[in-house]
Design an enzyme around this catalytic site. Structure first.
Site, PDB file in Angstrom:
ATOM      1  N   THR A  91      -0.527 -11.831 -16.024  1.00 51.14           N
ATOM      2  CA  THR A  91      -0.094 -10.850 -15.033  1.00 51.14           C
ATOM      3  C   THR A  91      -1.274  -9.947 -14.688  1.00 51.14           C
ATOM      4  OG1 THR A  91       1.558  -9.120 -14.584  1.00 51.14           O
ATOM      5  CG2 THR A  91       0.756  -9.286 -16.843  1.00 51.14           C
ATOM      6  N   CYS A  92      -1.140  -9.194 -13.591  1.00 46.89           N
ATOM      7  CA  CYS A  92      -2.208  -8.273 -13.190  1.00 46.89           C
ATOM      8  C   CYS A  92      -1.612  -7.287 -12.201  1.00 46.89           C
ATOM      9  CB  CYS A  92      -3.403  -9.030 -12.597  1.00 46.89           C
ATOM     10  SG  CYS A  92      -2.998  -9.998 -11.125  1.00 46.89           S
ATOM     11  N   GLY A  93      -2.342  -6.915 -11.148  1.00 42.70           N
ATOM     12  CA  GLY A  93      -1.812  -6.001 -10.155  1.00 42.70           C
ATOM     13  C   GLY A  93      -0.928  -6.694  -9.137  1.00 42.70           C
TER      14      GLY A  93
END
Length: 288
Positions: free
Chosen positions: A243-245
């Site tokens: 996951t990330c932004g």
């Protein structure tokens, strides 16, 4: 010119490898540059000014699911197929993806091809900066494009939605790995997108995507990649969710996991753009 033993046309290839294969009739190259607003760069304008010979421009925001309010979510199969056909990319092609940052957004397109059942796709290690640093030529000439048919079968295990991620976080049966910068992960820095809470998914670990790269923007060797994950407290025995932004740099983690032979990984497409938006989803702050 020598290609490296670490070249793998299904994950990562060197600039030497690409230079050696540049005239292969079944090679297709994508410039998949994409930048956050604070980077103040225009990906398409830079592509038009100079790109690797034969490269097509892959617009991450356009080739996405416009039915979703979330940024650049994976497109429906039909849209992906029609866009690829229009770009002259089809069955039997070896695809190489690069970006203008080094190794940033190209991995997202690598993941997207794999989501669509295409495995003959690699990221150019070090991207356009490395290509230029190695003295390789660029051009402003548009590529010659001919329609090609593409067969697509969506590989559902490669993507996770918010319900699946919430369940995984609650049960603790996956390693959830967050690619954002440490200050954003801890909740010490504001999110670049307005209206999002600060922090991270409870139980997730932070592996800043840049920690997987060397100073020249190329990916670290496999043994060093394993060490980065291990040092961050990631349990590589569990299936992984990256996951990330907004689902872009999460794909750098996915690429690194694939490089070290870990194939049971999926990407949370909504990422923090989705999780950080909903007040009923739990968040954690501070170090993991």
């Amino acid at each position: 010119m020598s290609t490296s033993a670490s070249d793998d046309p299904k994950t990562l290839v060197s600039t030497d490898w690409l230079a050696a294969h540049l005239k292969d009739p079944d090679l297709r190259i994508f410039d998949a540059s994409w930048y956050l607003p604070d980077m103040a760069r225009d990906a398409r304008a830079e592509y038009q000014a100079g790109h690797i010979p034969g490269a097509r421009f892959f617009d991450i925001d356009d080739i996405s699911d416009h039915r979703s309010e979330l940024p650049h979510m994976a497109p429906p199969v039909e849209k992906f197929m029609s866009r690829m056909r229009a770009l002259g990319v089809g069955d039997g092609h070896q695809v190489v993806v690069y970006d203008g940052a080094g190794l940033f957004s190209a991995a997202r397109v690598w993941w997207l091809f794999r989501l669509m059942g295409k495995t003959d796709v690699a990221v150019l290690d070090g991207g356009l900066p490395k290509w230029r640093a190695d003295g390789q030529a660029t051009t402003d000439a548009p590529p010659v494009i001919r329609d090609r048919h593409m067969t697509v079968t969506r590989n559902y295990p490669l993507v996770r939605d918010v319900t699946q991620v919430a369940r995984a976080a609650k049960l603790g049966d996956h390693s959830i790995i967050d690619a954002r910068a440490p200050a954003r992960f801890k909740g010490d820095a504001p999110e670049p997108r307005a209206g999002l809470r600060a922090g991270h998914i409870p139980g997730s670990q932070n592996v800043f995507f840049k920690d997987l790269l060397r100073s020249d923007g190329t990916m670290k060797p496999k043994d060093e990649l394993r060490m980065v994950f291990r040092d961050a407290g990631v349990d590589l025995q569990k299936p992984a969710i990256t996951t990330c932004g907004s689902g872009v740099t999460a794909a750098v983690l996915s690429l690194a996991l694939e490089r070290i032979g870990k194939t049971d990984h999926a990407l949370y497409d909504g990422s923090w753009s989705e999780w950080g938006m909903y007040a009923d989803l739990p968040i954690a702050t501070g170090a993991a």
